[in-house]
Design a protein around this motif. Sequence first.
Motif, PDB file in Angstrom:
ATOM      1  N   GLY A 113       0.774  -1.231   0.000  1.00 24.67           N
ATOM      2  CA  GLY A 113       0.000   0.000   0.000  1.00 24.67           C
ATOM      3  C   GLY A 113       0.809   1.288   0.000  1.00 24.67           C
ATOM      4  N   PRO A 114       1.816   1.429   0.880  1.00 26.07           N
ATOM      5  CA  PRO A 114       2.562   2.698   0.934  1.00 26.07           C
ATOM      6  C   PRO A 114       3.236   3.073  -0.378  1.00 26.07           C
ATOM      7  CG  PRO A 114       2.991   1.383   2.895  1.00 26.07           C
ATOM      8  CD  PRO A 114       2.220   0.508   1.949  1.00 26.07           C
ATOM      9  N   SER A 115       3.698   2.083  -1.132  1.00 26.39           N
ATOM     10  CA  SER A 115       4.383   2.387  -2.386  1.00 26.39           C
ATOM     11  C   SER A 115       3.404   2.665  -3.524  1.00 26.39           C
ATOM     12  CB  SER A 115       5.308   1.230  -2.781  1.00 26.39           C
ATOM     13  OG  SER A 115       4.561   0.047  -2.997  1.00 26.39           O
ATOM     14  N   ILE A 116       2.146   2.216  -3.381  1.00 26.82           N
ATOM     15  CA  ILE A 116       1.158   2.407  -4.445  1.00 26.82           C
ATOM     16  C   ILE A 116       0.408   3.720  -4.262  1.00 26.82           C
ATOM     17  CG2 ILE A 116      -0.940   1.464  -5.492  1.00 26.82           C
ATOM     18  CD1 ILE A 116       0.061  -1.323  -4.637  1.00 26.82           C
ATOM     19  N   ALA A 117      -0.048   3.993  -3.049  1.00 23.10           N
ATOM     20  CA  ALA A 117      -0.857   5.191  -2.787  1.00 23.10           C
ATOM     21  C   ALA A 117      -0.652   5.612  -1.338  1.00 23.10           C
ATOM     22  CB  ALA A 117      -2.329   4.923  -3.064  1.00 23.10           C
ATOM     23  N   PRO A 118       0.213   6.613  -1.100  1.00 21.05           N
ATOM     24  CA  PRO A 118       0.461   7.046   0.286  1.00 21.05           C
ATOM     25  C   PRO A 118      -0.784   7.554   1.000  1.00 21.05           C
ATOM     26  CG  PRO A 118       2.161   7.890  -1.180  1.00 21.05           C
ATOM     27  CD  PRO A 118       1.101   7.296  -2.056  1.00 21.05           C
ATOM     28  N   ILE A 119      -1.720   8.157   0.254  1.00 16.87           N
ATOM     29  CA  ILE A 119      -2.975   8.619   0.849  1.00 16.87           C
ATOM     30  C   ILE A 119      -4.119   8.137  -0.038  1.00 16.87           C
ATOM     31  CG2 ILE A 119      -4.366  10.587   1.584  1.00 16.87           C
ATOM     32  CD1 ILE A 119      -1.868  12.195   1.969  1.00 16.87           C
ATOM     33  N   SER A 120      -5.098   7.467   0.556  1.00 20.47           N
ATOM     34  CA  SER A 120      -6.237   6.936  -0.182  1.00 20.47           C
ATOM     35  C   SER A 120      -7.534   7.421   0.445  1.00 20.47           C
ATOM     36  CB  SER A 120      -6.235   5.400  -0.158  1.00 20.47           C
ATOM     37  OG  SER A 120      -5.156   4.875  -0.911  1.00 20.47           O
ATOM     38  N   VAL A 121      -8.499   7.754  -0.401  1.00 20.40           N
ATOM     39  CA  VAL A 121      -9.825   8.134   0.073  1.00 20.40           C
ATOM     40  C   VAL A 121     -10.654   6.858   0.231  1.00 20.40           C
ATOM     41  CG1 VAL A 121     -11.924   9.447  -0.429  1.00 20.40           C
ATOM     42  CG2 VAL A 121      -9.690  10.370  -1.089  1.00 20.40           C
ATOM     43  N   ILE A 122     -11.023   6.544   1.488  1.00 17.92           N
ATOM     44  CA  ILE A 122     -11.827   5.357   1.765  1.00 17.92           C
ATOM     45  C   ILE A 122     -12.932   5.767   2.751  1.00 17.92           C
ATOM     46  CG2 ILE A 122      -9.844   3.832   1.385  1.00 17.92           C
ATOM     47  CD1 ILE A 122      -9.781   3.362   4.447  1.00 17.92           C
ATOM     48  N   TYR A 123     -13.668   4.781   3.251  1.00 23.11           N
ATOM     49  CA  TYR A 123     -14.681   5.032   4.265  1.00 23.11           C
ATOM     50  C   TYR A 123     -14.152   4.658   5.644  1.00 23.11           C
ATOM     51  CZ  TYR A 123     -18.042   5.665   0.512  1.00 23.11           C
ATOM     52  OH  TYR A 123     -18.692   6.139  -0.603  1.00 23.11           O
ATOM     53  N   GLU A 124     -14.606   5.398   6.638  1.00 25.10           N
ATOM     54  CA  GLU A 124     -14.163   5.170   8.005  1.00 25.10           C
ATOM     55  C   GLU A 124     -14.369   3.726   8.441  1.00 25.10           C
ATOM     56  OE1 GLU A 124     -14.964   7.734  11.961  1.00 25.10           O
ATOM     57  OE2 GLU A 124     -16.681   6.507  11.348  1.00 25.10           O
ATOM     58  N   HIS A 125     -15.519   3.128   8.072  1.00 23.06           N
ATOM     59  CA  HIS A 125     -15.799   1.776   8.552  1.00 23.06           C
ATOM     60  C   HIS A 125     -14.776   0.770   8.040  1.00 23.06           C
ATOM     61  CE1 HIS A 125     -17.750   1.158   4.585  1.00 23.06           C
ATOM     62  NE2 HIS A 125     -17.485  -0.097   4.782  1.00 23.06           N
ATOM     63  N   GLN A 126     -14.195   1.021   6.858  1.00 21.55           N
ATOM     64  CA  GLN A 126     -13.210   0.089   6.315  1.00 21.55           C
ATOM     65  C   GLN A 126     -11.941   0.090   7.168  1.00 21.55           C
ATOM     66  OE1 GLN A 126     -13.377   1.953   2.403  1.00 21.55           O
ATOM     67  NE2 GLN A 126     -14.374   0.156   1.539  1.00 21.55           N
ATOM     68  N   PHE A 127     -11.554   1.252   7.646  1.00 20.25           N
ATOM     69  CA  PHE A 127     -10.389   1.359   8.529  1.00 20.25           C
ATOM     70  C   PHE A 127     -10.691   0.757   9.899  1.00 20.25           C
ATOM     71  CE2 PHE A 127      -7.983   3.575  11.810  1.00 20.25           C
ATOM     72  CZ  PHE A 127      -6.680   3.500  11.336  1.00 20.25           C
ATOM     73  N   LEU A 128     -11.841   1.123  10.488  1.00 17.00           N
ATOM     74  CA  LEU A 128     -12.170   0.640  11.828  1.00 17.00           C
ATOM     75  C   LEU A 128     -12.354  -0.876  11.838  1.00 17.00           C
ATOM     76  CD1 LEU A 128     -14.603   3.401  13.135  1.00 17.00           C
ATOM     77  CD2 LEU A 128     -12.168   3.111  13.633  1.00 17.00           C
ATOM     78  N   ALA A 129     -12.959  -1.434  10.787  1.00 21.14           N
ATOM     79  CA  ALA A 129     -13.114  -2.890  10.716  1.00 21.14           C
ATOM     80  C   ALA A 129     -11.748  -3.567  10.705  1.00 21.14           C
ATOM     81  CB  ALA A 129     -13.922  -3.271   9.486  1.00 21.14           C
ATOM     82  N   HIS A 130     -10.791  -2.958   9.996  1.00 20.07           N
ATOM     83  CA  HIS A 130      -9.433  -3.508   9.976  1.00 20.07           C
ATOM     84  C   HIS A 130      -8.823  -3.477  11.373  1.00 20.07           C
ATOM     85  CE1 HIS A 130      -5.234  -4.161   8.991  1.00 20.07           C
ATOM     86  NE2 HIS A 130      -4.933  -2.993   9.531  1.00 20.07           N
ATOM     87  N   GLN A 131      -8.967  -2.349  12.080  1.00 15.85           N
ATOM     88  CA  GLN A 131      -8.374  -2.242  13.410  1.00 15.85           C
ATOM     89  C   GLN A 131      -9.063  -3.167  14.413  1.00 15.85           C
ATOM     90  OE1 GLN A 131      -5.644  -0.943  14.004  1.00 15.85           O
ATOM     91  NE2 GLN A 131      -5.276   0.779  12.626  1.00 15.85           N
ATOM     92  N   ILE A 132     -10.381  -3.311  14.308  1.00 14.33           N
ATOM     93  CA  ILE A 132     -11.113  -4.237  15.187  1.00 14.33           C
ATOM     94  C   ILE A 132     -10.629  -5.666  14.971  1.00 14.33           C
ATOM     95  CG2 ILE A 132     -13.392  -5.249  15.633  1.00 14.33           C
ATOM     96  CD1 ILE A 132     -14.542  -2.403  14.914  1.00 14.33           C
ATOM     97  N   GLY A 133     -10.489  -6.057  13.701  1.00 17.32           N
ATOM     98  CA  GLY A 133     -10.003  -7.394  13.389  1.00 17.32           C
ATOM     99  C   GLY A 133      -8.559  -7.605  13.807  1.00 17.32           C
ATOM    100  N   HIS A 134      -7.722  -6.574  13.615  1.00 20.04           N
ATOM    101  CA  HIS A 134      -6.300  -6.660  13.987  1.00 20.04           C
ATOM    102  C   HIS A 134      -6.164  -6.839  15.495  1.00 20.04           C
ATOM    103  CE1 HIS A 134      -1.990  -5.604  14.035  1.00 20.04           C
ATOM    104  NE2 HIS A 134      -2.008  -5.788  12.730  1.00 20.04           N
ATOM    105  N   ARG A 135      -6.956  -6.095  16.259  1.00 21.36           N
ATOM    106  CA  ARG A 135      -6.917  -6.211  17.725  1.00 21.36           C
ATOM    107  C   ARG A 135      -7.366  -7.604  18.166  1.00 21.36           C
ATOM    108  NH1 ARG A 135      -4.877  -4.296  22.367  1.00 21.36           N
ATOM    109  NH2 ARG A 135      -5.322  -2.109  21.876  1.00 21.36           N
ATOM    110  N   ALA A 136      -8.427  -8.116  17.551  1.00 20.88           N
ATOM    111  CA  ALA A 136      -8.944  -9.431  17.927  1.00 20.88           C
ATOM    112  C   ALA A 136      -7.950 -10.544  17.587  1.00 20.88           C
ATOM    113  CB  ALA A 136     -10.279  -9.684  17.233  1.00 20.88           C
ATOM    114  N   GLU A 137      -7.271 -10.411  16.454  1.00 21.74           N
ATOM    115  CA  GLU A 137      -6.377 -11.476  15.984  1.00 21.74           C
ATOM    116  C   GLU A 137      -4.994 -11.405  16.629  1.00 21.74           C
ATOM    117  OE1 GLU A 137      -4.266 -12.896  11.793  1.00 21.74           O
ATOM    118  OE2 GLU A 137      -6.055 -11.613  11.721  1.00 21.74           O
ATOM    119  N   LYS A 138      -4.468 -10.175  16.802  1.00 23.66           N
ATOM    120  CA  LYS A 138      -3.067 -10.040  17.233  1.00 23.66           C
ATOM    121  C   LYS A 138      -2.899  -9.376  18.592  1.00 23.66           C
ATOM    122  CE  LYS A 138      -1.485 -10.021  12.451  1.00 23.66           C
ATOM    123  NZ  LYS A 138      -0.670  -9.356  11.412  1.00 23.66           N
ATOM    124  N   GLY A 139      -4.015  -8.966  19.199  1.00 20.58           N
ATOM    125  CA  GLY A 139      -3.924  -8.384  20.530  1.00 20.58           C
ATOM    126  C   GLY A 139      -3.470  -6.954  20.564  1.00 20.58           C
ATOM    127  N   ALA A 140      -3.342  -6.330  19.418  1.00 19.16           N
ATOM    128  CA  ALA A 140      -2.903  -4.928  19.338  1.00 19.16           C
ATOM    129  C   ALA A 140      -3.450  -4.327  18.055  1.00 19.16           C
ATOM    130  CB  ALA A 140      -1.376  -4.830  19.364  1.00 19.16           C
TER     131      ALA A 140
END
Length: 372
Positions: free
Chosen positions: A236-263
């Motif tokens: 991602g960083p090399s393709i598009a340093p800033i991307s326009v997305i929806y908030e829920h897409q980011f929060l869903a990633h963080q919720i899943g990351h916390r559940a899977e990896k504890g952080a």
Amino acid sequence: MTSGNLLLPLRQVVTIEAKMASKRDFFQDPVVERLLMKHGFRVHITNMGSREIAKQDYEGYDVVFPSGQPAADLISRERARANRPVLLYRPFVSPIVLATYRDYAEVLTAEGVAKRQPGSGGRPMYYTLDMRKFVDLAHGKRKGVQRDPQDGYRWDEIDHDDHVRNGNKILAQTSDICESNSAGTYLGLVAFVEHGNDAPDNEAEAERLARKIKPLLIEQGLPSSERAETYLSPDGPSIAPISVIYEHQFLAHQIGHRAEKGATDDERVLLYPSTRFVTEPQLVALTGDGARLGELVSEDPELQHRAMELGFRARNATSGATSDELTRFLTERQIPVPTTSSDDTRAVLPSLPLLEKMIEIVGDCPDRTGSR
């Protein structure tokens, strides 16, 4: 003795034919699919961008679910003209955000273009982006000094400590502007800032403004879902340093990351524009079965709770206001909660005909017959 329950008829399952953009994330979730099946619904989704949904034929469909109000308005107006009114449901909201990586956010912070949002200690997950200063950089204006407007600043020109080592122009990349609500909304946001925090109110003004901002919006082309997927990918960083997305897409990633990896994922962060829209996704019911589905996802507590778990800001079915449930949910899981400032400017989109004209100019969009 035989239980009477065995004699009950099986619940008939209704298959809903639907066209959806990014909000299909909700309907394709396995938990949501099970909950809908419990209520006798199966949803078959045809995936396409929000504007594409509005521009194409939707006969034979029960619901269409573009990601924002402009596309829903197009559909509502066309059906009203044909004396076939629709019912609209707003089960949840999700703001557009600029998703980036910590090093890029810190470069913008050092430049005075972004500010860290206050948090509960540690490294911030959220920043506020000064949209005027951000757009100025893309126009070759930095700290009050203007150079050739065609010569927008590049990352390596403002990154004096070699945090990012990127020679590309400083731009937010969107999905295909001819198809996507997030891209069209971002166009409206940039236009609002460029027009002195005001929307254009006539066609000549809108056309002139569209041509002015076109260079800031031409590096795009991925469908909305792929834009978020690219941002979340290792490349991602090399393709598009800033991307326009929806908030829920980011929060869903963080919720899943916390559940899977504890952080949480510490390297991915959000920029909240200081000038902002709250997008209003509207489920458009075209049939009676579609209306039943709209009522269910708007009012059923289990489905509303699941929407929150997927990062959406669920609406209160009675008042229509967004609830505080998402804040509590994130706090319980030690995920930082984004804040919005009362000082932020609430942006206004151009009227629907003017927004359509601006999208067509910026995106060189084909018309319904496929010609340009």
